[in-house]
Motif scaffolding. Structure first.
Motif, PDB file in Angstrom:
ATOM      1  N   MET A  33     -48.060   2.871 -12.579  1.00  4.48           N
ATOM      2  CA  MET A  33     -46.995   2.616 -11.621  1.00  4.48           C
ATOM      3  C   MET A  33     -47.352   3.292 -10.300  1.00  4.48           C
ATOM      4  N   ALA A  34     -47.731   2.491  -9.321  1.00  5.02           N
ATOM      5  CA  ALA A  34     -48.191   3.025  -8.046  1.00  5.02           C
ATOM      6  C   ALA A  34     -47.038   3.436  -7.140  1.00  5.02           C
ATOM      7  N   ASP A  35     -45.966   2.695  -7.198  1.00  6.43           N
ATOM      8  CA  ASP A  35     -44.799   2.956  -6.349  1.00  6.43           C
ATOM      9  C   ASP A  35     -43.602   3.218  -7.253  1.00  6.43           C
ATOM     10  N   VAL A  36     -43.204   4.469  -7.336  1.00  4.76           N
ATOM     11  CA  VAL A  36     -42.119   4.845  -8.232  1.00  4.76           C
ATOM     12  C   VAL A  36     -40.795   4.214  -7.808  1.00  4.76           C
ATOM     13  N   GLU A  37     -40.577   4.073  -6.515  1.00  2.24           N
ATOM     14  CA  GLU A  37     -39.312   3.519  -6.033  1.00  2.24           C
ATOM     15  C   GLU A  37     -39.142   2.063  -6.443  1.00  2.24           C
ATOM     16  N   SER A  38     -40.190   1.274  -6.271  1.00  6.81           N
ATOM     17  CA  SER A  38     -40.104  -0.143  -6.621  1.00  6.81           C
ATOM     18  C   SER A  38     -40.523  -0.416  -8.057  1.00  6.81           C
ATOM     19  N   GLY A  39     -41.265   0.513  -8.659  1.00  6.52           N
ATOM     20  CA  GLY A  39     -41.760   0.313 -10.014  1.00  6.52           C
ATOM     21  C   GLY A  39     -42.960  -0.603 -10.101  1.00  6.52           C
TER      22      GLY A  39
END
Length: 440
Positions: free
Chosen positions: A386-392
């Motif tokens: 998961m590269a972007d935790v906010e967007s998943g």
């Protein structure tokens, strides 16, 4: 006295076949035993047939110059739409008696692998699957990648493997890749998810740091919900999902591309997205080249034209067809070399030796194609995080190249909320340590 059953007669006939003189070298028959029309199987005939057709078209000038005619002979490996061991065995025997193939491809269901391998050995024929090229092939490429992954993070002593013995054939087909995992740890920690996810999680909690999970995307989501409820997603454990065809990363009606945590119940669920922050996903490498995209498009077109089957929504499964395509190319190139040097199309050991020394790239669709000394294709894998935790959103963070046996790290793994999980947490595995009374 009752007559012997038809299958028994076929078995007797197969073993009593005389060692006939090789057929004329200008004729080669490829025997294919795969499920007939059920495209839930990644190696079903509506995928495999167009792939083999495209391979022969790519080789057409070479075949013409060599005065070699290649024929495809198909026998179904299913009964009433479901892959059947009995049907696969019976139809492969009928194929042997009626067409006497020179090479066998596919051979039905995963659970017919051992009997089918025995027939190939008995008949001294090459056995081509999506990844192996002989009956004695060893299953090593994926564990080699896992060994590097475990070593990088010092996880080797603390990992387990969990799957379900009742998983669909489509999933269990790839279980053969994973059996040598026991060699990496010296112990075989295997938990059957069919006994219940709660039981598997209790076993993982007691014995593991890292859990390799194999099963359907829906099953894995359910497991991660339970793991989160049991406080196992706070950084003490890592879950690595073996989704080799990348189903969980593809868009479906309720799920966006690269968001494996989205579910039918709650596609925007922040809770499950948080649990997946400690999930890595391993898939086969899917080529992004124009050549591979053209192959995919043509495969889909021909499946619709020739079988009335739509493959647009299952491109991840079409990767298996591309492996069959390139495997047939490698076999025919080796066969032509053997024949050119005065050998026979039934000289299996020499053909396999030629295959091990060959590399093809200009006509393959999946990149460089070569095989190991143990007759396995050198396969590439991706590791996703998961590269972007906010967007998943997930992205590739590592690429394992089977041809060189090395892993290229393409970016950091954004471990959240903790740093890279260590191999041993004191209070997880050593609860008698005095410091645990303060830490835990």
């Amino acid at each position: 006295m009752a007559s012997p059953p038809p299958l028994l007669l076929l078995l007797q006939a197969a073993f009593l076949l005389p060692s006939a003189a090789p057929a004329a070298p200008s004729e080669v028959t490829v025997g294919v035993v795969v499920p007939g029309r059920n495209v839930s199987y990644a190696w079903a005939w509506p995928r495999v047939a167009p792939a083999l057709e495209l391979a022969l078209e790519a080789l057409e000038p070479e075949l013409r110059n060599a005065s070699l005619a290649v024929h495809i002979a198909f026998a179904p490996a299913d009964k009433d739409g479901t892959c059947s061991q009995e049907s696969a065995l019976e139809n492969s025997l009928k194929l042997k008696l009626s067409r006497d193939p020179d090479v066998l491809l596919g051979l039905g269901c995963d659970h017919t692998g051992d009997p089918a391998r025995a027939w190939a050995r008995r008949w001294r024929l090459p056995l081509l699957s999506a990844s192996e090229f002989a009956w004695e092939a060893e299953y090593l490429p994926l564990p080699a990648f896992l060994e590097q992954l475990n070593g990088r993070f010092n996880w080797t002593p603390r990992f387990v493997f969990a799957s379900s013995r009742q998983a669909p054939d489509f999933q269990r087909f790839f279980l053969w890749w994973l059996r040598p995992l026991a060699r990496l740890s010296g112990k075989e920690y295997f938990f059957d998810l069919g006994n219940g996810l709660d039981e598997a999680l209790r076993s993982i909690r007691a014995r593991a740091r890292v859990a390799y999970i194999h099963g359907s995307p829906e099953m894995f989501q359910q497991m991660m919900r339970l793991a989160q409820a049991q406080n196992m997603t706070n950084g003490d454990y890592v879950f690595i999902y073996l989704d080799l065809l990348g189903e969980s990363l593809e868009a479906v009606g309720y799920r966006e591309t690269g968001k494996p945590w989205q579910s039918k119940e709650s596609p925007d669920s922040g809770g499950l997205r948080e649990a997946f922050q400690k999930v890595l996903i391993i898939t086969f490498h899917q080529p992004q080249t124009p050549k591979y995209q053209r192959f995919q498009s043509e495969l889909i077109l021909r499946a619709q034209r020739d079988f009335g089957v739509s493959l647009n929504d299952s491109r991840h499964k079409n990767l298996v067809a591309s492996y069959f395509h390139d495997g047939l190319l490698l076999y025919i190139r080796a066969l032509m070399e053997t024949l050119h040097e005065g050998g026979s199309k039934r000289n299996t050991s020499l053909i396999l030796e030629k295959m091990r020394s060959l590399k093809i790239h200009e006509i393959s669709v999946t990149g460089m194609v070569s095989i190991t000394e143990s007759n396995r294709r050198k396969t590439d894998f991706y590791l996703w995080s998961m590269a972007d935790v906010e967007s998943g959103q997930y992205q590739v963070v590592a690429h394992y190249s089977g041809s060189v046996g090395q892993t290229e790290w393409l970016g950091p793994i954004p471990w959240k909320p903790a740093p890279t999980p260590p191999a041993n947490r004191i209070c997880v595995f050593f609860r008698d340590n005095p410091s645990c009374y303060k830490v835990c």
